[in-house]
Scaffold this motif. Sequence first.
Motif, PDB file in Angstrom:
ATOM      1  N   SER A  66     -29.713  10.028   8.563  1.00 33.91           N
ATOM      2  CA  SER A  66     -28.616   9.657   9.457  1.00 33.91           C
ATOM      3  C   SER A  66     -27.560   8.864   8.700  1.00 33.91           C
ATOM      4  O   SER A  66     -27.894   8.041   7.852  1.00 33.91           O
ATOM      5  N   ASP A  67     -26.305   9.095   9.040  1.00 35.61           N
ATOM      6  CA  ASP A  67     -25.226   8.295   8.476  1.00 35.61           C
ATOM      7  C   ASP A  67     -24.499   7.510   9.574  1.00 35.61           C
ATOM      8  O   ASP A  67     -23.575   6.771   9.305  1.00 35.61           O
ATOM      9  N   LEU A  68     -24.946   7.678  10.836  1.00 34.62           N
ATOM     10  CA  LEU A  68     -24.379   6.932  11.959  1.00 34.62           C
ATOM     11  C   LEU A  68     -25.457   6.785  13.029  1.00 34.62           C
ATOM     12  O   LEU A  68     -25.969   7.779  13.538  1.00 34.62           O
ATOM     13  N   THR A  69     -25.815   5.548  13.344  1.00 33.36           N
ATOM     14  CA  THR A  69     -26.867   5.286  14.324  1.00 33.36           C
ATOM     15  C   THR A  69     -26.383   4.257  15.340  1.00 33.36           C
ATOM     16  O   THR A  69     -25.789   3.245  14.966  1.00 33.36           O
ATOM     17  N   ILE A  70     -26.650   4.519  16.607  1.00 34.91           N
ATOM     18  CA  ILE A  70     -26.317   3.585  17.683  1.00 34.91           C
ATOM     19  C   ILE A  70     -27.401   2.512  17.729  1.00 34.91           C
ATOM     20  O   ILE A  70     -28.581   2.830  17.821  1.00 34.91           O
ATOM     21  N   VAL A  71     -26.979   1.239  17.658  1.00 37.47           N
ATOM     22  CA  VAL A  71     -27.943   0.139  17.628  1.00 37.47           C
ATOM     23  C   VAL A  71     -27.812  -0.813  18.809  1.00 37.47           C
ATOM     24  O   VAL A  71     -28.626  -1.720  18.962  1.00 37.47           O
ATOM     25  N   GLY A  72     -26.817  -0.631  19.660  1.00 40.16           N
ATOM     26  CA  GLY A  72     -26.653  -1.519  20.804  1.00 40.16           C
ATOM     27  C   GLY A  72     -25.695  -0.947  21.826  1.00 40.16           C
ATOM     28  O   GLY A  72     -24.822  -0.150  21.498  1.00 40.16           O
ATOM     29  N   ILE A  73     -25.894  -1.373  23.076  1.00 39.68           N
ATOM     30  CA  ILE A  73     -25.019  -0.975  24.179  1.00 39.68           C
ATOM     31  C   ILE A  73     -24.240  -2.214  24.612  1.00 39.68           C
ATOM     32  O   ILE A  73     -24.823  -3.282  24.813  1.00 39.68           O
ATOM     33  N   VAL A  74     -22.924  -2.082  24.741  1.00 44.17           N
ATOM     34  CA  VAL A  74     -22.081  -3.202  25.171  1.00 44.17           C
ATOM     35  C   VAL A  74     -22.235  -3.358  26.685  1.00 44.17           C
ATOM     36  O   VAL A  74     -21.896  -2.448  27.447  1.00 44.17           O
ATOM     37  N   ASP A  75     -22.766  -4.503  27.121  1.00 47.53           N
ATOM     38  CA  ASP A  75     -22.971  -4.760  28.542  1.00 47.53           C
ATOM     39  C   ASP A  75     -21.719  -5.303  29.218  1.00 47.53           C
ATOM     40  O   ASP A  75     -21.467  -5.035  30.388  1.00 47.53           O
ATOM     41  N   TYR A  76     -20.958  -6.086  28.483  1.00 51.77           N
ATOM     42  CA  TYR A  76     -19.768  -6.715  29.067  1.00 51.77           C
ATOM     43  C   TYR A  76     -18.718  -6.859  27.992  1.00 51.77           C
ATOM     44  O   TYR A  76     -19.013  -7.272  26.880  1.00 51.77           O
TER      45      TYR A  76
END
Length: 80
Positions: A66-76
Motif C-alpha cells: 500500500s502507498d496510501l492507508t486510511i488511519v483515522g476518521i474525522v469526527d468533528y
Amino acid sequence: MLVDKAIVSTNRIPTMDHKPLLVVRDKPGSTPMVAVDAVGCKPGDWVLCVGSSAARDATGTKAYPSDLTIVGIVDYWETE
C-alpha cells in the motif's frame, strides 16, 4: 481526504488479504486515489491518510503493498 466510494478487486496478491479499498480525494473535483481502509469508514467520511512506508505499517504488516492507508476518521471539524 474525503471518501467517495468503495471499489472491488476480486483478484489480489495473497498479502493483500481482504482489506477494503476506497476511492478518496483531497477535495471535491480533485484526482481520485485508492486507499486501503484500516479503520472501517464509509463514503462521505472525512479521513486521515498516511503514505509511503507509514501506509504499509498502518495495514499491520510491512509486506502489504500500500502507498496510501486510511488511519483515522474525522469526527468533528470546526469551520471558520
